[in-house]
Motif scaffolding. Structure first.
Motif, PDB file in Angstrom:
ATOM      1  N   GLY A 176      43.060 142.040-139.025  1.00  0.00           N
ATOM      2  CA  GLY A 176      42.749 143.525-139.003  1.00  0.00           C
ATOM      3  C   GLY A 176      43.709 144.099-140.168  1.00  0.00           C
ATOM      4  O   GLY A 176      43.327 145.030-140.750  1.00  0.00           O
ATOM      5  N   THR A 235      45.945 148.112-136.142  1.00  0.00           N
ATOM      6  CA  THR A 235      45.812 147.022-135.382  1.00  0.00           C
ATOM      7  C   THR A 235      46.453 147.465-133.893  1.00  0.00           C
ATOM      8  O   THR A 235      47.485 147.871-133.617  1.00  0.00           O
ATOM      9  CB  THR A 235      46.329 145.675-135.856  1.00  0.00           C
ATOM     10  OG1 THR A 235      47.794 145.816-135.885  1.00  0.00           O
ATOM     11  CG2 THR A 235      45.527 145.227-136.854  1.00  0.00           C
ATOM     12  N   TYR A 275      41.386 148.142-135.230  1.00  0.00           N
ATOM     13  CA  TYR A 275      40.758 146.767-134.891  1.00  0.00           C
ATOM     14  C   TYR A 275      41.561 146.727-133.487  1.00  0.00           C
ATOM     15  O   TYR A 275      42.689 146.716-133.584  1.00  0.00           O
ATOM     16  CB  TYR A 275      40.980 145.855-135.699  1.00  0.00           C
ATOM     17  CG  TYR A 275      40.032 144.617-135.434  1.00  0.00           C
ATOM     18  CD1 TYR A 275      38.729 144.800-135.384  1.00  0.00           C
ATOM     19  CD2 TYR A 275      40.581 143.370-134.947  1.00  0.00           C
ATOM     20  CE1 TYR A 275      37.810 143.463-134.720  1.00  0.00           C
ATOM     21  CE2 TYR A 275      39.787 142.509-134.384  1.00  0.00           C
ATOM     22  CZ  TYR A 275      38.480 142.512-134.364  1.00  0.00           C
ATOM     23  OH  TYR A 275      37.706 141.319-133.767  1.00  0.00           O
ATOM     24  N   LYS A 292      36.143 137.714-140.350  1.00  0.00           N
ATOM     25  CA  LYS A 292      36.434 139.113-139.629  1.00  0.00           C
ATOM     26  C   LYS A 292      36.702 140.157-140.785  1.00  0.00           C
ATOM     27  O   LYS A 292      36.534 141.192-140.363  1.00  0.00           O
ATOM     28  CB  LYS A 292      37.291 139.003-138.644  1.00  0.00           C
ATOM     29  CG  LYS A 292      36.775 138.565-137.152  1.00  0.00           C
ATOM     30  CD  LYS A 292      37.797 138.621-136.148  1.00  0.00           C
ATOM     31  CE  LYS A 292      37.245 138.145-134.932  1.00  0.00           C
ATOM     32  NZ  LYS A 292      38.275 138.172-133.713  1.00  0.00           N
ATOM     33  N   THR A 297      43.257 147.902-141.386  1.00  0.00           N
ATOM     34  CA  THR A 297      42.962 148.719-140.339  1.00  0.00           C
ATOM     35  C   THR A 297      44.424 149.001-139.696  1.00  0.00           C
ATOM     36  O   THR A 297      45.344 148.283-139.695  1.00  0.00           O
ATOM     37  CB  THR A 297      42.026 148.055-139.138  1.00  0.00           C
ATOM     38  OG1 THR A 297      42.579 147.074-138.610  1.00  0.00           O
ATOM     39  CG2 THR A 297      40.753 147.641-139.758  1.00  0.00           C
ATOM     40  N   ASP A 299      43.857 137.980-134.607  1.00  0.00           N
ATOM     41  CA  ASP A 299      43.106 139.383-134.803  1.00  0.00           C
ATOM     42  C   ASP A 299      43.827 140.273-135.472  1.00  0.00           C
ATOM     43  O   ASP A 299      43.469 140.933-136.248  1.00  0.00           O
ATOM     44  CB  ASP A 299      42.650 139.794-133.496  1.00  0.00           C
ATOM     45  CG  ASP A 299      41.594 139.122-132.704  1.00  0.00           C
ATOM     46  OD1 ASP A 299      40.749 138.583-133.460  1.00  0.00           O
ATOM     47  OD2 ASP A 299      41.412 139.113-131.519  1.00  0.00           O
ATOM     48  N   ILE A 343      35.033 143.613-141.091  1.00  0.00           N
ATOM     49  CA  ILE A 343      35.490 145.039-140.937  1.00  0.00           C
ATOM     50  C   ILE A 343      35.513 145.502-142.111  1.00  0.00           C
ATOM     51  O   ILE A 343      35.102 146.865-142.097  1.00  0.00           O
ATOM     52  CB  ILE A 343      36.975 144.451-140.723  1.00  0.00           C
ATOM     53  CG1 ILE A 343      37.291 143.796-139.369  1.00  0.00           C
ATOM     54  CG2 ILE A 343      37.859 145.792-140.698  1.00  0.00           C
ATOM     55  CD1 ILE A 343      38.691 143.572-138.917  1.00  0.00           C
TER      56      ILE A 343
END
Length: 206
Positions: free
Chosen positions: A164, A171, A153, A135, A169, A160, A139
């Motif tokens: 992220g 999150t 994200y 991921k 990002t 996750d 991303i």
């Protein structure tokens, strides 16, 4: 405008029962006996699910075989999957202001099929496991398409939130998905929301 990337399972669609049933079957058929019930499945999502499987001794070719078998098995039950209440409306609101993508550990074809069945066509792209298992890489690649704007994200698992953050990002953890709020907090989300409406309210203001 911002870039908002969404996980699929547990954020958009209520799929834990189907995923557990079919994924564990695919694992067993390929000799991976450690995943049998929902608790076993959820433990894989403390980080990247495929990295978790490799740490337990699975070769990437075996994981690919599991994915191929899961795609077939999942297809038999796609009609049973339901969106979470309010998520379709929330996605439409968010997409009216931002660039939105799905970045998922599931398969792109199955994800697109469910989105289409439910009249959701607001995503720029759906990037599944068959395109790239990491991921973080997915991303990064998506952020490179939209440089210079804030990136978020949205996910429902501890993994996750970790991925992220590693990707750079902001999150957003949702509390209606696979991991409990307590487990999601272990991934140190920047924001935690309790309903799709709350998610949309937050994102349309950024």
């Amino acid at each position: 405008m911002a870039l908002v990337m969404f996980d699929y399972d547990g954020v958009i669609v209520d799929s834990l029962d189907v995923f557990t049933s079919r994924f564990t079957q695919a694992c067993r058929e390929n000799g991976f006996k450690e995943v049998n019930v929902a608790k076993d499945v959820l433990s894989l999502f403390d980080g990247n699910v495929y990295e978790s499987m490799m740490r337990r001794g699975l070769a990437e070719t075996t994981i690919d075989n599991i994915l191929e078998r899961y795609e077939v098995l999942q297809g038999e039950q796609l009609a049973e999957l339901q969106l979470f209440n309010g998520i379709r409306e929330a996605l439409i609101r968010i997409s009216e202001k931002h660039q939105v993508y799905v970045i998922t550990s599931n398969l792109s074809s199955a994800t697109i099929r469910i989105l289409n069945q439910n009249g959701i066509d607001c995503f720029k792209d759906v990037i599944g496991a068959e395109k790239e298992k990491s991921k973080i890489k997915k991303i990064h690649n998506t952020m490179a398409i939209h440089p210079g704007i804030p990136a978020y994200y949205v996910g429902d698992t501890k993994g996750d939130m970790i991925e992220g953050k590693k990707a750079g990002t902001q999150t957003i953890g949702v509390t209606w998905g696979w991991h409990s709020p307590q487990k999601i907090k272990e991934g140190s989300p920047d924001y935690l929301v309790n309903t799709p409406e709350e998610l949309a309210d937050y994102l349309v203001k950024v």
